[in-house]
Design a protein around this motif. Structure first.
Motif, PDB file in Angstrom:
ATOM      1  N   THR A   1       8.715   4.067 -19.817  1.00  0.00           N
ATOM      2  CA  THR A   1       7.236   4.560 -19.702  1.00  0.00           C
ATOM      3  C   THR A   1       6.283   3.384 -19.354  1.00  0.00           C
ATOM      4  O   THR A   1       6.516   2.363 -20.181  1.00  0.00           O
ATOM      5  N   GLY A   2       5.311   3.629 -18.591  1.00  0.00           N
ATOM      6  CA  GLY A   2       4.318   2.620 -18.411  1.00  0.00           C
ATOM      7  C   GLY A   2       4.703   1.843 -17.233  1.00  0.00           C
ATOM      8  O   GLY A   2       3.751   1.029 -16.809  1.00  0.00           O
ATOM      9  N   THR A   3       5.774   2.035 -16.375  1.00  0.00           N
ATOM     10  CA  THR A   3       5.925   1.123 -15.415  1.00  0.00           C
ATOM     11  C   THR A   3       5.589   2.138 -13.919  1.00  0.00           C
ATOM     12  O   THR A   3       5.595   1.809 -12.737  1.00  0.00           O
ATOM     13  N   GLY A   4       4.886   3.496 -14.167  1.00  0.00           N
ATOM     14  CA  GLY A   4       4.895   4.159 -13.083  1.00  0.00           C
ATOM     15  C   GLY A   4       5.981   4.766 -12.583  1.00  0.00           C
ATOM     16  O   GLY A   4       5.957   5.304 -11.429  1.00  0.00           O
ATOM     17  N   LYS A   5       6.894   5.093 -13.264  1.00  0.00           N
ATOM     18  CA  LYS A   5       8.211   5.598 -12.662  1.00  0.00           C
ATOM     19  C   LYS A   5       8.213   7.094 -12.540  1.00  0.00           C
ATOM     20  O   LYS A   5       8.671   7.740 -11.540  1.00  0.00           O
ATOM     21  N   THR A   6       7.053   7.814 -13.163  1.00  0.00           N
ATOM     22  CA  THR A   6       6.795   9.313 -12.808  1.00  0.00           C
ATOM     23  C   THR A   6       6.478   9.309 -11.310  1.00  0.00           C
ATOM     24  O   THR A   6       7.211  10.384 -10.605  1.00  0.00           O
ATOM     25  N   ALA A   7       5.273   8.674 -10.965  1.00  0.00           N
ATOM     26  CA  ALA A   7       5.149   8.805  -9.601  1.00  0.00           C
ATOM     27  C   ALA A   7       6.194   8.363  -8.531  1.00  0.00           C
ATOM     28  O   ALA A   7       6.260   8.997  -7.399  1.00  0.00           O
TER      29      ALA A   7
ATOM     30  N   SER B   1       0.831  -1.384   0.073  1.00  0.00           N
ATOM     31  CA  SER B   1      -0.084  -0.043  -0.123  1.00  0.00           C
ATOM     32  C   SER B   1       0.940   1.213   0.008  1.00  0.00           C
ATOM     33  O   SER B   1       2.012   1.295   0.514  1.00  0.00           O
ATOM     34  N   PHE B   2       0.479   2.260  -0.365  1.00  0.00           N
ATOM     35  CA  PHE B   2       1.028   3.663  -0.735  1.00  0.00           C
ATOM     36  C   PHE B   2       1.469   3.925   0.949  1.00  0.00           C
ATOM     37  O   PHE B   2       2.392   4.765   1.297  1.00  0.00           O
ATOM     38  N   ALA B   3       0.275   3.856   1.792  1.00  0.00           N
ATOM     39  CA  ALA B   3       0.544   4.270   3.084  1.00  0.00           C
ATOM     40  C   ALA B   3       1.839   3.543   3.904  1.00  0.00           C
ATOM     41  O   ALA B   3       2.556   4.298   4.625  1.00  0.00           O
TER      42      ALA B   3
ATOM     43  N   ILE C   1       8.010  -0.347  -9.471  1.00  0.00           N
ATOM     44  CA  ILE C   1       9.206   0.739  -9.226  1.00  0.00           C
ATOM     45  C   ILE C   1       8.813   1.622  -8.099  1.00  0.00           C
ATOM     46  O   ILE C   1       9.662   2.030  -7.508  1.00  0.00           O
ATOM     47  N   GLN C   2       7.735   2.024  -7.734  1.00  0.00           N
ATOM     48  CA  GLN C   2       7.200   2.571  -6.673  1.00  0.00           C
ATOM     49  C   GLN C   2       7.473   2.119  -5.374  1.00  0.00           C
ATOM     50  O   GLN C   2       8.125   2.813  -4.611  1.00  0.00           O
ATOM     51  N   ALA C   3       7.325   0.828  -5.167  1.00  0.00           N
ATOM     52  CA  ALA C   3       7.280   0.023  -4.065  1.00  0.00           C
ATOM     53  C   ALA C   3       8.832  -0.002  -3.802  1.00  0.00           C
ATOM     54  O   ALA C   3       9.170   0.163  -2.468  1.00  0.00           O
TER      55      ALA C   3
ATOM     56  N   ILE D   1       4.737   9.395 -24.897  1.00  0.00           N
ATOM     57  CA  ILE D   1       3.403   9.780 -25.226  1.00  0.00           C
ATOM     58  C   ILE D   1       2.694   8.570 -24.608  1.00  0.00           C
ATOM     59  O   ILE D   1       2.938   7.511 -24.727  1.00  0.00           O
ATOM     60  N   ASP D   2       1.532   9.083 -23.708  1.00  0.00           N
ATOM     61  CA  ASP D   2       0.918   8.205 -22.846  1.00  0.00           C
ATOM     62  C   ASP D   2      -0.576   7.902 -23.717  1.00  0.00           C
ATOM     63  O   ASP D   2      -1.226   8.843 -23.265  1.00  0.00           O
ATOM     64  N   VAL D   3      -0.661   6.843 -24.590  1.00  0.00           N
ATOM     65  CA  VAL D   3      -1.919   6.814 -25.226  1.00  0.00           C
ATOM     66  C   VAL D   3      -2.330   5.406 -24.903  1.00  0.00           C
ATOM     67  O   VAL D   3      -1.587   4.347 -25.395  1.00  0.00           O
TER      68      VAL D   3
ATOM     69  N   LYS E   1      -7.333   7.092  -8.199  1.00  0.00           N
ATOM     70  CA  LYS E   1      -7.642   5.474  -8.233  1.00  0.00           C
ATOM     71  C   LYS E   1      -6.268   4.644  -8.198  1.00  0.00           C
ATOM     72  O   LYS E   1      -6.605   3.774  -8.698  1.00  0.00           O
ATOM     73  N   TYR E   2      -5.580   5.291  -7.435  1.00  0.00           N
ATOM     74  CA  TYR E   2      -4.199   4.121  -7.567  1.00  0.00           C
ATOM     75  C   TYR E   2      -4.277   3.393  -6.490  1.00  0.00           C
ATOM     76  O   TYR E   2      -4.438   4.117  -5.267  1.00  0.00           O
ATOM     77  N   GLU E   3      -4.359   2.428  -6.307  1.00  0.00           N
ATOM     78  CA  GLU E   3      -4.445   1.316  -4.995  1.00  0.00           C
ATOM     79  C   GLU E   3      -3.244   0.810  -4.792  1.00  0.00           C
ATOM     80  O   GLU E   3      -3.061   0.816  -3.550  1.00  0.00           O
ATOM     81  N   THR E   4      -2.650   0.251  -5.705  1.00  0.00           N
ATOM     82  CA  THR E   4      -1.419  -0.406  -5.286  1.00  0.00           C
ATOM     83  C   THR E   4       0.063   0.270  -6.001  1.00  0.00           C
ATOM     84  O   THR E   4      -0.307   0.672  -7.061  1.00  0.00           O
ATOM     85  N   PRO E   5       0.851   0.565  -5.216  1.00  0.00           N
ATOM     86  CA  PRO E   5       2.381   1.071  -5.751  1.00  0.00           C
ATOM     87  C   PRO E   5       2.654  -0.080  -6.699  1.00  0.00           C
ATOM     88  O   PRO E   5       2.455  -1.295  -6.863  1.00  0.00           O
TER      89      PRO E   5
HETATM   90  P1  AMP Z   1       4.420   6.322 -16.076  1.00  0.00           P
HETATM   91  O1  AMP Z   1       5.386   5.228 -16.327  1.00  0.00           O
HETATM   92  O2  AMP Z   1       5.147   7.023 -15.018  1.00  0.00           O
HETATM   93  O3  AMP Z   1       4.349   7.158 -17.430  1.00  0.00           O
HETATM   94  O4  AMP Z   1       3.109   5.539 -15.591  1.00  0.00           O
HETATM   95  C1  AMP Z   1       2.320   5.059 -16.670  1.00  0.00           C
HETATM   96  C2  AMP Z   1       0.784   5.166 -16.333  1.00  0.00           C
HETATM   97  O5  AMP Z   1       0.669   4.381 -15.148  1.00  0.00           O
HETATM   98  C3  AMP Z   1       0.333   6.515 -16.218  1.00  0.00           C
HETATM   99  O6  AMP Z   1      -0.877   6.675 -16.884  1.00  0.00           O
HETATM  100  C4  AMP Z   1      -0.009   6.660 -14.642  1.00  0.00           C
HETATM  101  O7  AMP Z   1      -1.079   7.618 -14.304  1.00  0.00           O
HETATM  102  C5  AMP Z   1      -0.264   5.253 -14.305  1.00  0.00           C
HETATM  103  N1  AMP Z   1       0.175   4.654 -12.961  1.00  0.00           N
HETATM  104  C6  AMP Z   1       1.156   5.257 -12.406  1.00  0.00           C
HETATM  105  N2  AMP Z   1       1.129   4.438 -11.015  1.00  0.00           N
HETATM  106  C7  AMP Z   1       0.070   3.646 -10.728  1.00  0.00           C
HETATM  107  C8  AMP Z   1      -0.493   3.090  -9.947  1.00  0.00           C
HETATM  108  N3  AMP Z   1       0.084   2.766  -8.718  1.00  0.00           N
HETATM  109  N4  AMP Z   1      -1.739   2.404  -9.896  1.00  0.00           N
HETATM  110  C9  AMP Z   1      -2.458   2.531 -11.098  1.00  0.00           C
HETATM  111  N5  AMP Z   1      -1.903   3.435 -12.070  1.00  0.00           N
HETATM  112  C10 AMP Z   1      -0.831   3.846 -12.105  1.00  0.00           C
END
Ligand code: AMP
Length: 406
Positions: A49-55, A4-6, A29-31, A310-312, A22-26
């Motif tokens: 891109t696509g792994t959630g690296k930005t967050a 969990s993010f918390a 890469i986030q974890a 580009i995120d499509v 509406k992100y529920e689970t890290p």
């Molecule tokens: P990124 O790799 O940072 O470009 O993220 C790819 C996509 O995943 C983006 O559209 C984010 O909004 C989405 N995303 C990132 N982290 C999560 C997460 N923990 N749960 C759901 N979606 C996510």
């Protein structure tokens, strides 16, 4: 295992923003990255891109900045994020805005292709977070509109692409203008030697996090190659698009010129298409992207540089109108389909002059690409089996994503 993010140590206003997203689970890469970054460590992230690296980098930066409780000083950002393309920079800024919506921090984006006055004014008023492409940032540094002495957090995103685009000298000059005491985060999908060198220069005892190995991404994608004479590629592409299954398609070309030509050919053949490349103004690029996202344009014809970041979602097919001469680029390209856990199809049109590129690609991905059209394949190197998937968590993450998308 953290789920969990918390439990990663993020503060309440950020958790609230994530819930709103509406992100529920890290993601994996986030974890892995968030706890290390909250602890102030440097990070080397090998991820696309696509792994959630930005967050993964944005959330800890937001938390650190909010905890400092400092007012923005004119021209002096505290966090600097460098991205290779305007589109990526804008997307990163949108992510910061979404995740930081309850924190009251100020941010701006500084990219080429748009006017200077607004950027200068935003910098003058003062921002906490600055997202920039290197060329335009250098312009503002040279004219004294931005100063980097107060930067405490630096992100270099898509470092391999920075190298491809010839930005490495600018990046080095920008980094040289930063305080030595800072937290640095370095992301790259691939680590060629020059990028590794840059990472060593920028980072201090970094934590290393590596996700979505290329083989896994490629495994989910059905890949075909059609051997076609260069002169016949346009007609062949139009024939392919006669199949309605190709409903949301990115066509890749190597040059801007070819991207324009292909888009024009498609429009003439009554296939709604948009071209996107570095010679177009920022507004024209956003417009093209919007038409593609909304489905009004069925095909986006893109150069590699313009397409990066580009995120499509929901791209059914990637067509390599021309094969890339760098095999890693092929992996980036076809990764545009099969995002968010979906399956996808990649079709490559290969002429006689491109066979060596195809061989390099197969060597990198360690799997043969099926030949369509019954022509004999001349390619060697087909013996090696695909690598087993060593990366269970990434797979689970894809499945989670699929559920979310459903
Ligand atoms: P990124 O790799 O940072 O470009 O993220 C790819 C996509 O995943 C983006 O559209 C984010 O909004 C989405 N995303 C990132 N982290 C999560 C997460 N923990 N749960 C759901 N979606 C996510």
């Amino acid at each position: 295992m953290t789920n969990s993010f918390a439990s990663l140590g993020l503060a309440e206003p950020i958790l609230r923003a994530l819930a709103a997203e509406k992100y529920e689970t890290p993601t994996p890469i986030q974890a892995q990255a968030i706890p290390a970054l909250l602890a102030g460590k440097d990070l080397l992230g090998i991820a696309q891109t696509g792994t959630g690296k930005t967050a993964a980098f944005a959330l800890p930066i937001l938390q650190h900045l909010a905890a400092q409780r400092a007012h923005p000083v004119p021209k002096s950002p505290r966090a600097l994020i460098l991205a290779p393309t305007r589109e990526l920079a804008i997307q990163i800024a949108e992510a910061f805005r979404a995740y930081g919506r309850f924190l009251g921090l100020r941010q701006t984006v500084v990219v080429g292709g748009v006017g200077y006055p607004q950027q200068i004014e935003a910098l003058r008023r003062g921002v906490d977070i600055l997202v920039a492409t290197p060329g335009r940032l250098m312009d503002h540094m040279e004219s004294g509109h931005v100063r980097l002495e107060r930067v405490t957090h630096l992100v270099l995103d898509e470092a391999d692409r920075m190298l491809d685009m010839g930005f490495v000298r600018d990046v080095r000059r920008i980094v040289a203008a930063l305080p030595k005491r800072r937290q640095s985060m370095f992301f790259s999908a691939t680590m060629p030697p020059e990028v590794t060198r840059l990472a060593h220069e920028m980072l201090f005892q970094p934590v290393r996090v590596e996700v979505t190995p290329q083989v896994v991404t490629v495994d989910k994608i059905q890949q075909n190659v059609h051997f076609v004479n260069a002169a016949d590629k346009r007609t062949h592409l139009i024939k392919l698009l006669g199949d309605p299954a190709l409903s949301r398609v990115i066509v890749f070309t190597r040059t801007k010129h070819a991207a324009n030509r292909v888009a024009e050919t498609l429009e003439r053949a009554k296939v709604p298409a948009e071209a996107i490349h570095g010679n177009k103004s920022q507004n024209a690029r956003q417009r093209a992207l919007e038409r593609f996202r909304s489905g009004r344009a069925r095909v986006l014809v893109a150069t590699d540089i313009a397409a990066r970041g580009i995120d499509v979602d929901g791209i059914t097919h990637v067509v390599n109108y021309e094969l890339p001469n760098v095999p890693e680029t092929y992996v980036h390209r076809i990764g545009r389909t099969a995002r968010a856990g979906a399956d996808g199809v990649a079709i490559s049109l290969c002429d006689g002059s491109e066979r060596a590129y195809l061989r390099d690609i197969e060597r990198l991905t360690r799997r043969p690409i099926a030949v369509v059209g019954g022509q004999p394949t001349l390619l060697a190197e087909r013996a090696k089996p695909a690598q087993p998937n060593r990366h269970g968590p990434a797979k689970h993450w894809h499945r989670r994503f699929a559920r979310r998308a459903a």
